[in-house]
Motif scaffolding. Structure first.
Motif, PDB file in Angstrom:
ATOM      1  N   ALA A 167      -5.116  23.465 -11.316  1.00 53.47           N
ATOM      2  CA  ALA A 167      -5.209  23.805 -12.737  1.00 53.47           C
ATOM      3  C   ALA A 167      -4.243  22.950 -13.546  1.00 53.47           C
ATOM      4  N   GLY A 168      -4.774  22.300 -14.580  1.00 51.68           N
ATOM      5  CA  GLY A 168      -3.960  21.474 -15.464  1.00 51.68           C
ATOM      6  C   GLY A 168      -3.635  20.098 -14.921  1.00 51.68           C
ATOM      7  N   ALA A 169      -3.992  19.809 -13.670  1.00 54.37           N
ATOM      8  CA  ALA A 169      -3.692  18.512 -13.057  1.00 54.37           C
ATOM      9  C   ALA A 169      -4.799  17.515 -13.359  1.00 54.37           C
ATOM     10  N   PRO A 170      -4.503  16.227 -13.234  1.00 57.20           N
ATOM     11  CA  PRO A 170      -5.539  15.226 -13.472  1.00 57.20           C
ATOM     12  C   PRO A 170      -6.609  15.255 -12.388  1.00 57.20           C
ATOM     13  N   ALA A 171      -7.853  15.053 -12.788  1.00 62.29           N
ATOM     14  CA  ALA A 171      -8.961  14.946 -11.836  1.00 62.29           C
ATOM     15  C   ALA A 171      -9.024  13.539 -11.257  1.00 62.29           C
ATOM     16  N   THR A 172      -8.450  12.580 -11.965  1.00 64.86           N
ATOM     17  CA  THR A 172      -8.430  11.185 -11.539  1.00 64.86           C
ATOM     18  C   THR A 172      -7.026  10.634 -11.708  1.00 64.86           C
ATOM     19  N   VAL A 173      -6.558   9.922 -10.691  1.00 62.92           N
ATOM     20  CA  VAL A 173      -5.227   9.323 -10.719  1.00 62.92           C
ATOM     21  C   VAL A 173      -5.384   7.817 -10.554  1.00 62.92           C
ATOM     22  N   LEU A 174      -5.040   7.071 -11.601  1.00 62.66           N
ATOM     23  CA  LEU A 174      -5.125   5.608 -11.560  1.00 62.66           C
ATOM     24  C   LEU A 174      -4.006   5.048 -10.693  1.00 62.66           C
ATOM     25  N   VAL A 175      -4.312   3.963  -9.991  1.00 59.08           N
ATOM     26  CA  VAL A 175      -3.340   3.339  -9.090  1.00 59.08           C
ATOM     27  C   VAL A 175      -3.318   1.826  -9.345  1.00 59.08           C
ATOM     28  N   PRO A 176      -2.327   1.125  -8.798  1.00 62.04           N
ATOM     29  CA  PRO A 176      -2.307  -0.336  -8.951  1.00 62.04           C
ATOM     30  C   PRO A 176      -3.563  -0.969  -8.340  1.00 62.04           C
ATOM     31  N   PRO A 177      -3.993  -2.110  -8.896  1.00 65.44           N
ATOM     32  CA  PRO A 177      -5.182  -2.782  -8.360  1.00 65.44           C
ATOM     33  C   PRO A 177      -5.012  -3.138  -6.886  1.00 65.44           C
ATOM     34  N   VAL A 178      -6.123  -3.127  -6.164  1.00 63.66           N
ATOM     35  CA  VAL A 178      -6.154  -3.470  -4.753  1.00 63.66           C
ATOM     36  C   VAL A 178      -6.807  -4.834  -4.604  1.00 63.66           C
ATOM     37  N   SER A 179      -6.322  -5.645  -3.685  1.00 66.90           N
ATOM     38  CA  SER A 179      -6.947  -6.939  -3.422  1.00 66.90           C
ATOM     39  C   SER A 179      -7.851  -6.829  -2.209  1.00 66.90           C
ATOM     40  N   CYS A 180      -9.137  -7.048  -2.404  1.00 67.54           N
ATOM     41  CA  CYS A 180     -10.108  -6.998  -1.316  1.00 67.54           C
ATOM     42  C   CYS A 180     -10.698  -8.381  -1.079  1.00 67.54           C
ATOM     43  N   GLU A 181      -9.878  -9.382  -1.068  1.00 65.51           N
ATOM     44  CA  GLU A 181     -10.372 -10.749  -0.869  1.00 65.51           C
ATOM     45  C   GLU A 181     -10.150 -11.197   0.546  1.00 65.51           C
TER      46      GLU A 181
END
Length: 181
Positions: A167-181
């Motif tokens: 309750a009251g927490a974010p449904a989505t948490v943004l994170v630093p970009p990932v490198s998939c190369e």
């Protein structure tokens, strides 16, 4: 209903008088807080909150086991007892829009209703495509991923049920970009 376009790293999506924050990950890893690093920002990505933070009046628990056709193992995601609340949203990607790299507190059931989405999980960096009429489960709980619309001219739309969101927490948490190369 208010539509919020996500353009920054720490945001709140609000509708129907209910707020669901989208924030930088506060979890400390190797002495460095992800909130102190640059997080990936969504671009061309809108969220219409259809039902926010609905609590379960009963005790609920579930386990999701995911085995991708092109994967090399099974992913298990447990919805813990006292699963807190659910959040239900309509998510729209503009042509070439992206959610930015992120995770969720619990599993998310996603149904693609228009266009197609490309999903990449950090764990294997494989691009998986889901088209209108298909669904997928994001295990959440630290599963870092990005969802993008590969079309240069058509939007993509999905409905998402977020489970286990406190309750009251974010449904989505943004994170630093990932490198998939």
């Amino acid at each position: 209903m208010r539509r919020t376009v996500l353009k920054a790293s720490a945001l709140t999506v609000a509708a129907l008088g209910t707020s669901v924050p989208v924030a930088a990950d506060p979890i400390d890893h190797n002495g460095e807080s992800k909130a102190d690093r640059d997080v990936d920002s969504p671009v061309g990505f809108t969220v219409d909150l259809l039902a926010g933070h609905a609590p379960f009046p009963d005790e609920v628990a579930a386990t999701f086991r995911l085995k991708y056709e092109d994967g090399d193992g099974t992913i298990v995601s447990n919805l813990p007892r006292d699963a807190s609340t659910t959040v239900f949203a309509k998510v729209t990607w503009d042509p070439e829009g992206t959610s930015g790299w992120h995770t969720h507190p619990g599993p998310v059931i996603v149904s693609v209703v228009e266009g197609e989405l490309e999903l990449i999980n950090e764990r294997d960096c494989i691009t998986r495509t889901y088209s209108a009429g298909e669904a997928f489960i994001d295990p959440g709980q630290g599963n870092i991923h990005i969802a993008s619309n590969p079309s240069q001219r058509d939007i993509a739309v999905a409905y998402a049920t977020f489970l286990g969101v406190p309750a009251g927490a974010p449904a989505t948490v943004l994170v630093p970009p990932v490198s998939c190369e």
